[in-house]
Motif scaffolding. Structure first.
Motif, mmCIF file in Angstrom:
data_model
loop_
_atom_site.group_PDB
_atom_site.id
_atom_site.type_symbol
_atom_site.label_atom_id
_atom_site.label_comp_id
_atom_site.label_asym_id
_atom_site.label_seq_id
_atom_site.Cartn_x
_atom_site.Cartn_y
_atom_site.Cartn_z
ATOM 1 N N LYS A 585 43.880 50.304 37.567
ATOM 2 C CA LYS A 585 43.092 51.312 36.858
ATOM 3 C C LYS A 585 43.880 52.629 36.769
ATOM 4 O O LYS A 585 43.961 53.247 35.692
ATOM 5 N N ASN A 586 44.465 53.028 37.888
ATOM 6 C CA ASN A 586 45.266 54.257 37.907
ATOM 7 C C ASN A 586 46.498 54.130 37.019
ATOM 8 O O ASN A 586 46.907 55.093 36.358
ATOM 9 N N GLU A 587 47.087 52.941 37.028
ATOM 10 C CA GLU A 587 48.263 52.692 36.193
ATOM 11 C C GLU A 587 47.906 52.819 34.700
ATOM 12 O O GLU A 587 48.663 53.414 33.923
ATOM 13 N N TYR A 591 49.282 55.664 32.167
ATOM 14 C CA TYR A 591 50.032 55.205 30.987
ATOM 15 C C TYR A 591 49.472 55.835 29.712
ATOM 16 O O TYR A 591 50.230 56.202 28.801
ATOM 17 N N ILE A 592 48.143 55.961 29.636
ATOM 18 C CA ILE A 592 47.504 56.586 28.473
ATOM 19 C C ILE A 592 47.993 58.025 28.314
ATOM 20 O O ILE A 592 48.401 58.455 27.226
ATOM 21 N N ASP A 624 38.219 56.257 26.181
ATOM 22 C CA ASP A 624 36.747 56.245 26.161
ATOM 23 C C ASP A 624 36.200 55.050 26.955
ATOM 24 O O ASP A 624 35.229 55.182 27.703
ATOM 25 N N TRP A 625 36.846 53.892 26.764
ATOM 26 C CA TRP A 625 36.397 52.699 27.509
ATOM 27 C C TRP A 625 36.591 52.883 29.015
ATOM 28 O O TRP A 625 35.724 52.526 29.817
ATOM 29 N N LEU A 626 37.734 53.478 29.371
ATOM 30 C CA LEU A 626 38.073 53.638 30.790
ATOM 31 C C LEU A 626 37.045 54.500 31.506
ATOM 32 O O LEU A 626 36.653 54.190 32.643
ATOM 33 N N TYR A 627 36.576 55.566 30.861
ATOM 34 C CA TYR A 627 35.645 56.482 31.530
ATOM 35 C C TYR A 627 34.179 56.135 31.266
ATOM 36 O O TYR A 627 33.283 56.851 31.703
ATOM 37 N N ASP A 628 33.960 55.038 30.575
ATOM 38 C CA ASP A 628 32.575 54.618 30.285
ATOM 39 C C ASP A 628 32.350 53.220 30.863
ATOM 40 O O ASP A 628 32.031 53.060 32.037
ATOM 41 N N ASP A 629 32.566 52.206 30.059
ATOM 42 C CA ASP A 629 32.341 50.831 30.515
ATOM 43 C C ASP A 629 33.399 50.360 31.518
ATOM 44 O O ASP A 629 33.138 49.452 32.304
ATOM 45 N N GLY A 630 34.572 50.980 31.493
ATOM 46 C CA GLY A 630 35.669 50.505 32.345
ATOM 47 C C GLY A 630 35.723 51.117 33.723
ATOM 48 O O GLY A 630 36.681 50.886 34.467
ATOM 49 N N ASP A 632 34.010 50.411 36.398
ATOM 50 C CA ASP A 632 33.967 49.364 37.425
ATOM 51 C C ASP A 632 34.414 48.023 36.858
ATOM 52 O O ASP A 632 33.813 46.980 37.142
ATOM 53 N N ALA A 633 35.463 48.034 36.073
ATOM 54 C CA ALA A 633 35.961 46.794 35.472
ATOM 55 C C ALA A 633 36.783 45.995 36.485
ATOM 56 O O ALA A 633 37.093 46.473 37.585
ATOM 57 N N THR A 634 37.156 44.788 36.088
ATOM 58 C CA THR A 634 37.961 43.933 36.954
ATOM 59 C C THR A 634 39.441 44.220 36.742
ATOM 60 O O THR A 634 39.830 44.858 35.762
ATOM 61 N N LYS A 635 40.233 43.699 37.659
ATOM 62 C CA LYS A 635 41.687 43.858 37.573
ATOM 63 C C LYS A 635 42.217 43.264 36.266
ATOM 64 O O LYS A 635 43.061 43.867 35.587
ATOM 65 N N ALA A 636 41.689 42.091 35.883
ATOM 66 C CA ALA A 636 42.130 41.408 34.666
ATOM 67 C C ALA A 636 41.843 42.252 33.424
ATOM 68 O O ALA A 636 42.640 42.277 32.465
#
Length: 722
Positions: A585-587, A591-592, A624-630, A632-636
């Motif tokens: 997630k941090n990576e 990168y963004i 936007d995805w990272l700070y919303d739906d992402g 608590d996303a999975t590693k994949a």
């Protein structure tokens, strides 16, 4: 293979490793030389060591401290109630052992003290392995000298669950003495008077005094005494109580109603205590402690000493007891070595110095002496390092007795025997002899339960002896049982066997009569035959076979240990997955931001306006995805998002890298051409120098020959003159 010594403390842990021809104390992931002895539980993973300390205030009910002081305890032990004052998580009963109930991954779960210690030791194992870049297996771990058999077995079980091979569970004071003595080259030898050192160790939770005698290549512990509830945390508690009352009066806040506020005051009190060790007075200030109120205060060293006066009055008791048990006087002690953070308190130092009537010594590192001693012990026991020979003779802390049922055939038989007395050398082996006609049982227990810490049961183990029967003549079988108090201070019945009385012939011992010796010499001088030795018949016990032993102790059953190890491994893998997911997630986030900055900078000339717009659009949607739906996303999912961005930006980045590679190759080619040119110039210069030397040599040759001829002509005259 690594050699690691672990000072497992109630507040923090230090790790010593043998390397570079000495002992190093290694640092953890935050570059600290000590790691907080804390285990915490969160909604996704566990927090161990530094991570647990970071989130302690916000996660009090799921954070457990004072881990080693819970080992081998039961929930009804009054000392567990004392520990609950210092542990913020609720302590509960877990299958007869004390443990903690926490919320882990959204569920209420219970873990025993052994499991909690194993979790923490796993963290210490990884810290050491990361620093050494080697898998850690062989370790020596310290424990207080007042630990009982049950507490020591709990430490052994925890080490096994953490996949560590515990070579020795060494007493804190013995580790300090070993670290002190093994480096000394001026210790007395032979029959000379030994050097006697008093080691005073006052740490976070307990106080130990040991009298140790040193000779070249060995140490002998003569006495060890302790106060189990005397340490830094008791001073901190006195300060918390004092400032709690002061803040209630001055600022109208009651910290006893708020666990977070109490913990924050305790942390501030610990800092104030350290400042007062070197200064006459110190301030305390905490922002927004409770109800959005800031608090502050001031304390003088004299006021602190008055607050802890009941504690200070107990300073000399262990010292007096240690000298009495060693049968020594203060003037017999050559030096007093002070170890432990609490020995920095001026009032404590003053009382110890006054008791012995001599200045104190601080040649050892007060915080790291135990870890260094543990690492030395591990190096001695491990085949990896070659260490100077040094024998360690520790002593038994509590007397151990065996009890058994009386044999019906021996009505006047004793039914108990104290086998290991207090002060006996440890490790030690004793042989017990029984006359029996049928299988029997015996139990080991502490002979003086009143000496044990809290209400720990005095029972150590039950041992059943199988295969016992009368012989053909209906006589007793002579049973021999080998009881051993091993390096860890743990009692085991190592083996059992039976013997028979057999009549054998053996030569009589030679006479010591001087007249008889003269007669023998005369006979030999006269050439008489050698005298045959006289024989006699004696009865000896000959080992005939082994007896089966079945032991029952306080150690965990093998099946329970396997289950606990599997559980620990499962939680370890879950923690690793959470860590890896967080890293991805941090990576992605980094990168963004990196790509957004470079698209109008280093990549600008390699992308068309359309490509730039396409990359920016992709970056915006990914953010936007990272700070919303992402969140608590999975590693994949994080890996997939990263791949999507790289797919869009890949052609531009490739062009940039191709240009960089082209420039690199051009620069390399230019360097090679320059190097070739310099080599050619050097060779031409060398050739020119050689030709010049040759030309100079040819022109000088006739003169040289003439001189040599002249020299030859002179030689005969010179010889003749001499």
């Amino acid at each position: 293979m690594s050699v690691v010594g672990i000072d497992f403390g109630a507040q923090s842990t230090k790790i010593g490793v043998a390397r570079n021809k000495g002992i190093d104390i290694i640092t953890n992931e935050t570059s600290n030389r000590s790691t907080p002895s804390l285990v915490g539980f969160g909604p996704k993973s566990r927090y161990l060591g530094e991570a647990a300390k970071t989130q302690e205030i916000s996660n009090l009910k799921n954070t457990i401290s004072s881990l080693k002081r819970l080992a081998g305890r039961t929930i009804d032990d009054p000392e567990v109630a004392i520990e609950q004052q210092f542990i913020t998580a609720p302590l509960v009963d877990v299958n007869g052992q004390v443990g903690a109930e926490v919320t882990y991954r959204g569920e209420k779960q219970k873990f025993t003290a052994v499991q909690l210690i194993a979790m923490y030791l796993g963290k210490i194992r990884d810290t050491a392995g990361h620093e050494l870049r080697l898998p850690v297996s062989d370790v020596v771990i310290s424990c207080p000298p007042w630990f009982t058999d049950a507490q020591r077995r709990a430490m052994l079980d925890a080490s096994e669950i953490a996949n560590l091979k515990l070579l020795r569970l060494i007493n804190d004071n013995t580790a300090i003495a070993l670290g002190y003595g093994i480096t000394k080259s001026d210790l007395p030898e032979g029959d000379a008077k030994p050097r006697r050192i008093a080691f005073v160790d006052i740490g976070y939770s307990d106080y130990t005094c040991s009298i140790v005698e040193f000779r070249k290549g060995e140490l002998s512990v003569k006495a060890t005494t302790f106060d189990r509830h005397f340490g830094g945390r008791n001073i901190d508690k006195a300060l918390v109580d004092h400032f709690g009352a002061e803040f209630k009066e001055k600022f109208k806040v009651d910290i006893t109603t708020n666990a977070k506020a109490t913990t924050r005051v305790a942390a501030a009190a610990e800092k104030l205590k350290k400042i007062l060790s070197a200064n006459a007075q110190a301030p305390i200030s905490i922002e927004s402690l409770m109800d959005d109120k800031d608090v502050r205060g001031m304390l003088k060293r004299e006021e602190l000493e008055e607050l802890i006066k009941p504690l200070l009055e107990r300073v000399t008791a262990p010292l007096e007891q240690a000298l009495a048990e060693a049968k020594l006087k203060p003037e017999d002690i050559d030096a007093i070595e002070m170890v432990g953070g609490c020995t920095r308190v001026p009032a404590i130092k003053e009382r110890v110095s006054k008791f012995f009537g001599k200045p104190l010594s601080f040649t050892l590192n007060q915080d790291e002496a135990i870890a260094r001693g543990c690492a030395f012990s591990c190096a001695i026991l491990s085949p990896v390092f070659r260490v100077r020979d040094f024998s360690v003779h520790d002593i038994v802390t509590y007397p151990i007795e065996f009890i058994w049922e009386q044999s019906p055939e021996i009505p006047d038989e004793d039914t108990s025997l104290t086998v290991f007395n207090k002060g006996n050398v440890m490790p030690s082996t004793k042989i017990l002899t029984f006359y029996r006609k049928q299988p029997f049982h015996l139990e080991a227990q502490y002979a003086k339960p009143e000496l044990l810490p809290g209400k720990i049961k005095p029972w150590i183990g039950r041992f059943s002896v199988k295969g016992v029967k009368a012989d053909d003549k209906d006589d007793f079988m002579i049973c021999k049982l080998k009881a051993r108090l091993n390096l860890h201070g743990i009692l085991n019945m190592e083996s059992g066997y039976y013997v028979e009385d057999v009549e054998v012939e053996e030569p009589e011992p030679e006479s010591k009569d001087p007249d008889a010796m003269d007669t023998d010499q005369q006979q030999q001088a006269n050439g008489s035959a050698e005298k045959q030795p006289k024989m006699r018949k004696v009865k000896k016990q000959v080992r005939k076979g082994d007896l089966q032993l079945v032991a029952g102790t306080t150690a965990m059953a093998d099946t329970d240990k396997v289950a606990a190890a599997e559980k620990e491994n499962s939680m370890y893998m879950e923690d690793k997955l959470v860590t890896d997911t967080e890293d991805k997630k941090n990576e992605l986030e980094a990168y963004i931001y990196e790509l957004r900055g470079k698209i109008d900078d280093v990549y600008s000339e390699f992308a068309s306006p359309e490509e730039k717009d396409k990359i920016r659009d992709k970056l915006e949607k990914s953010e936007d995805w990272l700070y919303d739906d992402g969140e608590d996303a999975t590693k994949a999912q994080y890996v997939a998002k990263m791949d999507e961005i790289r797919f869009v930006a890949g052609p531009v980045i490739q062009r940039y890298q191709d240009k960089i590679e082209e420039e690199r190759q051009a620069a390399q080619k230019a360097q090679e051409e320059e190097a070739a040119r310099k080599r050619a110039e050097a060779e031409a210069r060398k050739k020119a120098e050689e030709e010049a030397k040759k030309a100079a040599g040819d022109s000088a040759a006739p003169d040289t020959e003439m001189k040599d001829a002249d020299a030859e002509a002179v030689k005969p005259d010179s010889v003749e003159e001499k």
